[in-house]
Scaffold this motif. Structure first.
Motif, mmCIF file in Angstrom:
data_model
loop_
_atom_site.group_PDB
_atom_site.id
_atom_site.type_symbol
_atom_site.label_atom_id
_atom_site.label_comp_id
_atom_site.label_asym_id
_atom_site.label_seq_id
_atom_site.Cartn_x
_atom_site.Cartn_y
_atom_site.Cartn_z
ATOM 1 N N GLU A 109 -36.183 52.858 26.172
ATOM 2 C CA GLU A 109 -36.847 51.602 25.825
ATOM 3 C C GLU A 109 -38.337 51.817 25.554
ATOM 4 O OE1 GLU A 109 -35.701 48.614 25.231
ATOM 5 O OE2 GLU A 109 -33.606 48.980 25.756
ATOM 6 N N ILE A 110 -39.005 52.559 26.426
ATOM 7 C CA ILE A 110 -40.444 52.779 26.269
ATOM 8 C C ILE A 110 -40.729 53.705 25.097
ATOM 9 C CG2 ILE A 110 -42.478 53.794 27.375
ATOM 10 C CD1 ILE A 110 -41.345 52.786 30.052
ATOM 11 N N PHE A 111 -39.917 54.739 24.938
ATOM 12 C CA PHE A 111 -40.114 55.694 23.846
ATOM 13 C C PHE A 111 -40.017 55.001 22.493
ATOM 14 C CE2 PHE A 111 -38.426 58.698 20.735
ATOM 15 C CZ PHE A 111 -39.347 59.714 20.819
ATOM 16 N N PHE A 112 -38.928 54.265 22.266
ATOM 17 C CA PHE A 112 -38.734 53.642 20.962
ATOM 18 C C PHE A 112 -39.680 52.465 20.747
ATOM 19 C CE2 PHE A 112 -34.519 55.731 21.365
ATOM 20 C CZ PHE A 112 -34.645 56.554 20.261
ATOM 21 N N SER A 113 -40.037 51.768 21.831
ATOM 22 C CA SER A 113 -40.994 50.679 21.699
ATOM 23 C C SER A 113 -42.345 51.213 21.233
ATOM 24 C CB SER A 113 -41.141 49.950 23.036
ATOM 25 O OG SER A 113 -42.029 48.858 22.910
#
Length: 222
Positions: A109-113
């Motif tokens: 979630e954090i990576f792609f966000s």
């Protein structure tokens, strides 16, 4: 304490209470509890976040991908709106705790966000102009965010076997989510003894960059 400092502290407290009030009326009960806990863990006051708020966030998001996504979105909004180094730093510290102790889905979630351009670990333009000393704290926030981003990038590279920051495409997020749904198959990193020479050099370069990011986090100025 100078009057200007008292005013900034009072203004920060008002902003926190306003955010808490909006969270309570703008979401379902469970999501409201999550948003309130995030605001309380990232208050404007210059004190460490209370452990109970961080534990509450971890507890609320431990079994739900939807809650993890909601948590990341709230953190992104918090970072996008704030001009306070204390809020930004507390939010980054919270992100690191979630990456270390939270559900593995936080990584995706954090990576792609971040790769979609959301202000999470991309803090290159962050500035706190409230007082002279804030420049040094702002610099630390930027370098700390770079370290967290590089650390997450290294973990994702190890999982997927390539430098995704140079090959990210719009469909990759969906493919990663599908792989996450089938994650009963445990993914293990290739042992160094089984790597090809170019893989070893690539790993060394990334580890060196990660070390440089870590060393750059040493506070300067104040």
């Amino acid at each position: 304490m100078p009057p200007s400092s008292k005013f900034r502290r009072a203004l920060g407290a008002v902003k926190d209470q306003t955010s808490i009030g909006l969270a309570k009326v703008g979401s379902s009960t469970s999501l409201a509890d999550l948003d309130v806990a995030i605001v309380k863990a990232t208050r404007h006051d210059e004190y460490p976040a209370e452990e109970k708020h961080i534990r509450e966030i971890l507890s609320l998001t431990c079994y739900s991908r939807a809650f993890i996504s909601a948590c990341v979105n709230t953190l992104a909004r918090r970072l996008n709106k704030t001009k306070s180094w204390t809020v930004a730093l507390k939010t980054l510290l919270l992100i690191q705790r979630l990456l270390l102790e939270g559900d593995p889905a936080y990584e995706q979630e954090i990576f792609f966000s971040t790769r979609r351009g959301t202000r999470l670990l991309n803090m290159s333009d962050f500035r706190d102009n409230s007082k002279a000393g804030s420049w040094d704290f702002s610099a630390f926030v930027r370098t700390y965010a770079l370290y967290l981003d590089e650390r997450l990038e290294y973990k994702m590279q190890s999982r997927r076997g390539k430098r995704s920051m140079y090959s990210f495409d719009e469909d990759e997020e969906e493919r990663e989510r599908e792989r996450e749904k089938e994650k009963e198959i445990i993914v293990r990193s290739t042992p160094v003894r089984d790597m090809k020479l170019e893989q070893i050099f690539s790993k060394m370069q990334h580890l060196q960059l990660l070390l440089e990011r870590f060393l750059a986090c040493r506070p300067t100025g104040l």
